[in-house]
Enzyme design. Structure first.
Site, short mmCIF file in Angstrom:
data_model
loop_
_atom_site.label_atom_id
_atom_site.label_comp_id
_atom_site.label_asym_id
_atom_site.label_seq_id
_atom_site.Cartn_x
_atom_site.Cartn_y
_atom_site.Cartn_z
N LYS A 88 42.83 23.70 55.49
CA LYS A 88 43.27 22.64 54.58
C LYS A 88 44.68 22.93 54.08
N CYS A 172 31.19 20.65 37.32
CA CYS A 172 31.65 21.77 38.15
C CYS A 172 31.60 23.11 37.43
N MET A 173 32.31 23.22 36.31
CA MET A 173 32.46 24.53 35.68
C MET A 173 31.81 24.65 34.31
N MET A 348 28.94 26.84 42.62
CA MET A 348 28.12 25.71 42.21
C MET A 348 26.61 25.94 42.24
N GLY A 385 36.18 25.97 41.23
CA GLY A 385 36.32 25.13 42.41
C GLY A 385 37.66 24.45 42.51
N GLN A 386 38.08 23.76 41.45
CA GLN A 386 39.27 22.93 41.53
C GLN A 386 40.53 23.74 41.19
N1 LIG Z 1 26.49 15.47 45.74
C1 LIG Z 1 27.39 16.22 45.11
N2 LIG Z 1 28.29 15.66 44.30
C2 LIG Z 1 29.20 16.43 43.65
C3 LIG Z 1 29.19 17.84 43.81
C4 LIG Z 1 28.22 18.41 44.68
O1 LIG Z 1 28.16 19.64 44.87
N3 LIG Z 1 27.33 17.58 45.29
N4 LIG Z 1 30.12 18.60 43.16
C5 LIG Z 1 30.75 18.09 41.95
C6 LIG Z 1 31.97 18.87 41.70
S1 LIG Z 1 31.78 20.56 41.53
C7 LIG Z 1 33.19 18.32 41.62
S2 LIG Z 1 34.53 19.29 41.18
C8 LIG Z 1 33.38 16.87 41.77
C9 LIG Z 1 34.70 16.44 42.39
O2 LIG Z 1 34.73 15.06 42.35
P1 LIG Z 1 36.05 14.18 42.26
O3 LIG Z 1 37.04 14.77 41.36
O4 LIG Z 1 35.59 12.81 41.91
O5 LIG Z 1 36.52 14.21 43.77
P2 LIG Z 1 37.96 14.23 44.41
O6 LIG Z 1 37.82 13.74 45.79
O7 LIG Z 1 38.56 15.55 44.22
O8 LIG Z 1 38.73 13.16 43.54
C10 LIG Z 1 40.08 13.30 43.24
C11 LIG Z 1 40.72 11.93 43.35
O9 LIG Z 1 42.07 11.99 42.90
C12 LIG Z 1 42.93 11.40 43.85
N5 LIG Z 1 44.22 12.05 43.69
C13 LIG Z 1 44.77 13.08 44.37
N6 LIG Z 1 45.91 13.48 43.80
C14 LIG Z 1 46.12 12.67 42.73
C15 LIG Z 1 47.12 12.59 41.71
O10 LIG Z 1 48.06 13.38 41.66
N7 LIG Z 1 46.96 11.62 40.77
C16 LIG Z 1 45.92 10.75 40.79
N8 LIG Z 1 45.83 9.87 39.81
N9 LIG Z 1 44.97 10.81 41.73
C17 LIG Z 1 45.06 11.76 42.67
C18 LIG Z 1 42.24 11.57 45.17
O11 LIG Z 1 42.64 10.58 46.11
C19 LIG Z 1 40.75 11.45 44.78
O12 LIG Z 1 40.32 10.12 44.85
O13 LIG Z 1 32.30 16.35 42.58
C20 LIG Z 1 31.04 16.58 42.01
N10 LIG Z 1 30.07 15.84 42.81
N1 LIG Z 2 36.53 23.14 51.73
C1 LIG Z 2 36.33 22.90 50.43
N2 LIG Z 2 36.45 23.90 49.55
C2 LIG Z 2 36.21 23.66 48.25
C3 LIG Z 2 35.89 22.36 47.78
C4 LIG Z 2 35.79 21.31 48.74
O1 LIG Z 2 35.51 20.14 48.40
N3 LIG Z 2 36.01 21.63 50.04
N4 LIG Z 2 35.65 22.13 46.45
C5 LIG Z 2 35.95 23.17 45.49
C6 LIG Z 2 35.08 22.98 44.32
S1 LIG Z 2 35.58 21.88 43.10
C7 LIG Z 2 33.95 23.71 44.12
S2 LIG Z 2 33.07 23.47 42.70
C8 LIG Z 2 33.57 24.79 45.04
C9 LIG Z 2 32.07 24.84 45.38
O2 LIG Z 2 31.82 25.95 46.16
P1 LIG Z 2 30.35 26.50 46.50
O3 LIG Z 2 29.52 26.56 45.30
O4 LIG Z 2 30.54 27.75 47.27
O5 LIG Z 2 29.80 25.38 47.52
P2 LIG Z 2 28.67 24.25 47.53
O6 LIG Z 2 28.67 23.73 48.91
O7 LIG Z 2 28.89 23.28 46.44
O8 LIG Z 2 27.30 25.03 47.21
C10 LIG Z 2 26.31 25.11 48.14
C11 LIG Z 2 25.38 26.26 47.88
O9 LIG Z 2 24.52 26.08 46.75
C12 LIG Z 2 23.47 27.02 46.87
N5 LIG Z 2 22.28 26.70 46.06
C13 LIG Z 2 21.39 25.69 46.18
N6 LIG Z 2 20.41 25.77 45.24
C14 LIG Z 2 20.68 26.86 44.50
C15 LIG Z 2 20.06 27.48 43.36
O10 LIG Z 2 19.05 27.04 42.82
N7 LIG Z 2 20.67 28.58 42.86
C16 LIG Z 2 21.78 29.12 43.41
N8 LIG Z 2 22.32 30.21 42.87
N9 LIG Z 2 22.36 28.58 44.50
C17 LIG Z 2 21.84 27.45 45.02
C18 LIG Z 2 23.15 27.03 48.34
O11 LIG Z 2 22.83 28.35 48.73
C19 LIG Z 2 24.40 26.44 49.01
O12 LIG Z 2 24.95 27.23 50.02
O13 LIG Z 2 34.30 24.66 46.26
C20 LIG Z 2 35.70 24.55 46.06
N10 LIG Z 2 36.29 24.70 47.37
S1 SF4 Z 3 44.02 27.21 47.98
FE1 SF4 Z 3 42.00 26.94 48.96
S2 SF4 Z 3 42.28 25.15 50.27
FE2 SF4 Z 3 44.34 25.90 49.79
S3 SF4 Z 3 44.86 27.31 51.46
FE3 SF4 Z 3 43.96 28.54 49.82
S4 SF4 Z 3 41.81 28.70 50.36
FE4 SF4 Z 3 42.64 26.97 51.55
MO LIG Z 4 33.91 21.56 41.55
#
Ligand SMILES: Nc1nc2c(c(=O)[nH]1)N[C@H]1C(S)=C(S)[C@@H](COP(=O)(O)OP(=O)(O)OC[C@H]3O[C@@H](n4cnc5c(=O)[nH]c(N)nc54)[C@H](O)[C@@H]3O)O[C@H]1N2
Ligand SMILES: Nc1nc2c(c(=O)[nH]1)N[C@H]1C(S)=C(S)[C@@H](COP(=O)(O)OP(=O)(O)OC[C@H]3O[C@@H](n4cnc5c(=O)[nH]c(N)nc54)[C@H](O)[C@@H]3O)O[C@H]1N2
Ligand code: SF4
Ligand SMILES: [Mo]
Length: 807
Positions: A88, A172-173, A348, A385-386
């Protein structure tokens, strides 16, 4: 680093981080330039920026030619990534150039939109707020830059006296935050990434860093490939890319982590292998009150703690968690060995959990009780994560109950401090917390006459129409509520803009100045390098322009005590610059002005930041950053540890200087195991876990527009165990319907795919806006953090009937 090692590290990282892309035949380039010296003969100009994506916080070098980003390379001067990037990161430049960037403000006109001028857009927003300031809410992001979040925070809590501001980081956090507060009395990890270079054992508690924090993970893989012994133990509910690299995979049931942590503590006590010195000197014991539990809980004695933990025998824990008795004993023995250095990582799996606060506190407790704390490599490290969930949300405090610098709205003293820094009249800040995310959307999508008390919602840098849980409850109803007004600032059309009444085109990443803060307390800075397309503008400018329009309309809150605009910015001659006018926005560095004001908050809870100019020079600095006798600024790698943290009392080895008990001690918590909020039954017999994949960022709005990434992972899918597939008579690639009590989603089946769930369990990634799995997920959340559990709910799989299949 010598050349061989660099080349080797590149290789290792690429292998770990990009195997998926490579397998699918997509190619991407390694950096072929050394961009650090801008060469006068080259037409490409290079500058530094953090990567736009994950909380790892790698630095990239961005190559600009004729106003366009034309190249991206890993930054070898950056301590986080030492020149490496994941797939990425190498393609981050491409996210600016999707064909359908939003370039004009768009106002809903029946079923379509009409282009309007910015002045009109700002006026519409300001007038809606003016009419009813208390029914307005701001939904922001851990992808806001620090100045953007700070401006939004000041606008809402200081300007509108309205605390209905919350970010996507709630999803998320939030549980990590409450876990830290309950344990240390202050948020954010003690350790840093250097722990990964030092540990003997690395435990991942249900996270998948090989795909989600790939460059960070490559630090460990690299050590191993050089012959160092690092034992990797992966605890999780499914096999992932991280499992491929692990020495041990411990397959647990959902919520099994709580039992496992209790089981380890039980064994430390039973075997007498807990760290007596650590317990005697540095900790107290705590448990939730039996009635109306609070985040602070109540003190219990060590004896009482021993009594309560007694029932978590390996046999009982085995039943609850699904691990074998031997596996639990193995973990107990590892933590009982004082000679090992053990680092725990999580993300997460532990945060998106209805016991999120509890499991976070318990894992800190395992490290405290065993004394695996306070030495490099020996640390409980929660990953973010973010890119700026730490910098913007946790430090700036853009949560509905918080103020910058670890302050909270509920405390009079804290409100008074903020009012003083903001030069606002006393009493301006509202003492009642606003709506957290789930509540905010629940109220927004509830009719006003049924008590839905939010009617105008401003969404910046997040895509809730795809990423909130249980979309049918929390988002989709907006379509039928004509008096509710949704304002969305984004860079592309998304699932959220589909229901928007007003769409604001945003500038992104290096189209604007920015600062962010990563997982290891590292604050990073970059400058604007290219112009945004069309009329896209900075989010921070949008907020300031709306505030100024309110000021013009006579809103008292937009004035400070002296009647001045709350976002007044002055030039070197002391003249106010009209930064609310776009043409003047970059006449001064607004980021710097906001950051310098924000810095005043950071000294209040030992989260000290250096002046802006220090971040211009550095590839990020880890707070607390304090000035030395010689005038230089020193960052902190290991907090609360006497050998490194400047705030630890003289002569102390460990000092939890924000201890909730006021005695410099951390808290070891006891929490009883509780089952997940929804459990499979006869009707919905399968567990659903959701998450991410390496190639895509969240809702895919950016990464699905980069062809290399999109081709590598073109569609969401459902991972099914082969035995479940054959019992259901479904084949590889067949499209099936996943159904819960809340909604459905159609997806192709992937058997023995990227990840492998156990029998009875399926996994779906959420990046694909054509396959919204959040119609299916559950909004149940942790009582303290209010963070929903996306990792487990009960579903069934339905084969599509012949008619549907033919279509
Ligand atoms: N099913 C499921 N749902 C989840 C999760 C999961 O594990 N499972 N994880 C949750 C978690 S941990 C997270 S962090 C959230 C993330 O959820 P979101 O924050 O809703 O997802 P993003 O795709 O990061 O959304 C960012 C948006 O900002 C836009 N964007 C990019 N740069 C800019 C900018 O500079 N300005 C503006 N105004 N917009 C911009 C992008 O196009 C995108 O639409 O999702 C949550 N939802
Ligand atoms: N490529 C990529 N990288 C990212 C992101 C992305 O969108 N894409 N998003 C970023 C963000 S905002 C976040 S929050 C992180 C998320 O990063 P991670 O937390 O590493 O990833 P997820 O895929 O959300 O989590 C999936 C895991 O949840 C675990 N799980 C399910 N149930 C349970 C439970 O009951 N207990 C525990 N302990 N574990 C369980 C499973 O083992 C599974 O592998 O990634 C960050 N990095
Ligand atoms: S900040 Fe995350 S997404 Fe970007 S290069 Fe490093 S590991 Fe990859
Ligand atoms: Mo997140």
């Amino acid at each position: 680093m010598d050349n061989t090692r660099r080349a080797f590290m590149k290789q290792a990282a690429m292998a770990a981080a990009t195997a998926a892309a490579a397998r699918s035949g997509s190619a991407f380039a390694l950096p072929v330039v050394d961009p650090t010296d801008n060469d006068a003969s080259s037409t490409i100009h290079w500058n530094k920026a953090p990567c736009r994506f994950c909380g790892t916080g790698c630095h990239v070098q961005v190559g600009v030619e004729e106003g366009r980003v034309v190249a991206v390379a890993g930054d070898k001067h950056a301590d986080v990534n030492k020149g490496l990037l994941c797939v990425k990161g190498y393609h981050v430049g491409g996210i600016l150039y999707g064909k359908d960037r939003l370039t004009k403000p768009l106002l809903r006109d029946g079923d379509s939109y009409k282009e309007i001028a910015w002045d009109e857009a700002i006026d519409i927003v300001a007038k809606r707020i003016m009419k009813s300031p208390n029914t307005f809410a701001f939904y922001g992001s851990g992808q806001w830059t620090i100045p953007e979040g700070y401006a939004a925070q000041k606008f809402m809590k200081g300007g509108l006296s309205n605390n209905h501001i919350d970010p996507n980081a709630r999803l998320c956090m939030a549980s990590a935050v409450t876990g830290f507060l309950a344990t240390y009395g202050v948020d954010e990890p003690a350790g840093c990434y250097a722990d990964l270079d030092e540990c003997d054992v690395l435990i991942t508690w249900g996270n998948n860093p090989a795909e989600m924090h790939p460059v960070l993970f490559s630090r460990v893989i690299d050590r191993r490939s050089q012959g160092e012994k690092v034992r990797l133990i992966d605890i999780g509910t499914r096999r992932t890319r991280t499992t491929d690299a692990a020495n041990d995979f411990l397959l647990m049931k959902p919520h099994g982590d709580v039992a496992i942590a209790l089981g380890i503590m039980h064994l430390l006590i039973e075997n007498g292998t807990y760290d007596k010195k650590f317990v005697e000197n540095f900790v107290n014991f705590r448990a939730p009150e039996p009635e109306n539990p609070t985040l602070q809980g109540e003190a219990i004695s060590f004896d009482e703690y021993k009594k309560r933990i007694a029932k978590y025998t390996p046999e009982h824990v085995s039943e609850l968690s699904g691990l074998s008795v031997e596996q639990i004993r193995m973990l107990g023995e590892l933590f009982g060995d004082p000679k090992l250095k053990i680092t725990s990582l999580w993300c997460m799996g532990m945060n998106q959990h209805t016991m999120g606060t509890a499991i976070n506190s318990l894992v800190h407790g395992v490290h405290f009780l065993s004394g695996h704390f306070g030495k490099p490599g020996d640390s409980p490290t929660s990953l973010t994560g973010q890119p700026s969930a730490c910098g913007t949300v946790r430090e700036v405090g853009t949560l509905s109950h918080a103020l910058p610098g670890g302050r909270v709205v509920a405390k009079e003293e804290h409100r008074a401090q903020a009012e003083e820094i903001w030069n606002m009249p006393s009493g301006r800040i509202n003492a009642t917390a606003g709506h957290h995310t789930v509540k905010m959307f629940d109220q927004f999508t509830k009719p006003t006459d049924e008590g839905g008390d939010i009617d105008t919602l401003f969404v910046q840098v997040t895509n809730p129409g795809q990423t909130l849980p249980n979309l049918n409850l929390l988002f989709n109803d907006k379509a039928n509520l004509k008096d509710k007004f949704l304002i969305v600032s984004d860079v592309y059309p998304t699932a959220t803009t589909q229901l928007a009444d007003l769409i604001l085109p945003a500038a992104m990443w290096v189209e604007k100045n920015g600062m962010v803060g990563n997982s290891e307390r590292r604050t990073q800075q970059w400058f604007k390098m290219v112009d945004p397309p069309g009329e896209a503008r900075d989010d921070c400018w949008q907020t300031i322009a709306i505030a100024h329009r309110l000021f013009e309309l006579g809103h008292e809150g937009m004035k400070d005590k002296d009647g001045k605009f709350i976002f007044a910015v002055y030039d070197d001659d002391g003249e106010e610059v009209p930064v609310w006018q776009w043409k003047h926005y970059y006449d001064v560095n607004v980021d710097k002005a906001l950051f310098e004001e924000y810095r005043k908050f950071t000294v209040m809870k030992h989260k000290n930041l250096a002046p802006y100019e220090e971040y211009v020079k550095a590839r990020g600095l880890r707070w607390p950053v304090v000035q030395q006798a010689d005038g230089s600024w020193r960052e902190t790698m290991f907090r609360f540890a006497g050998f490194d943290d400047p705030f630890v009392a003289e002569g102390k080895e460990i000092d939890f200087y924000h201890s909730v008990t006021g005695d410099g001690r951390g808290q070891v918590w006891f929490h009883d195991y509780q089952p997940p909020p929804e459990v499979p039954d006869d009707e919905y017999p399968l567990w659903l876990c959701t998450g991410r994949v390496l190639e895509h960022w969240h809702s895919g709005s950016m990464t699905r527009r980069v062809s290399q990434l999109n081709r590598a992972m073109p569609t969401a899918y459902i991972e099914v165990h082969p035995e479940d597939a054959s019992a259901l008579n479904i084949r590889q690639g067949e499209v099936v319907t996943v159904e819960s009590r809340r909604g459905t989603c159609d997806l192709p089946v992937w058997i023995n795919g990227r990840g492998q769930p156990p029998k009875g369990s399926i996994f779906v990634p959420f990046f694909d806006e054509t396959k919204l799995i959040n119609n299916v997920t559950l909004e149940a959340h942790d009582p303290f953090s209010k963070q929903p559990d996306y990792k487990k709910c009960a579903v069934r799989i339905r084969k599509q009937d012949a008619e549907v299949a033919k279509k």
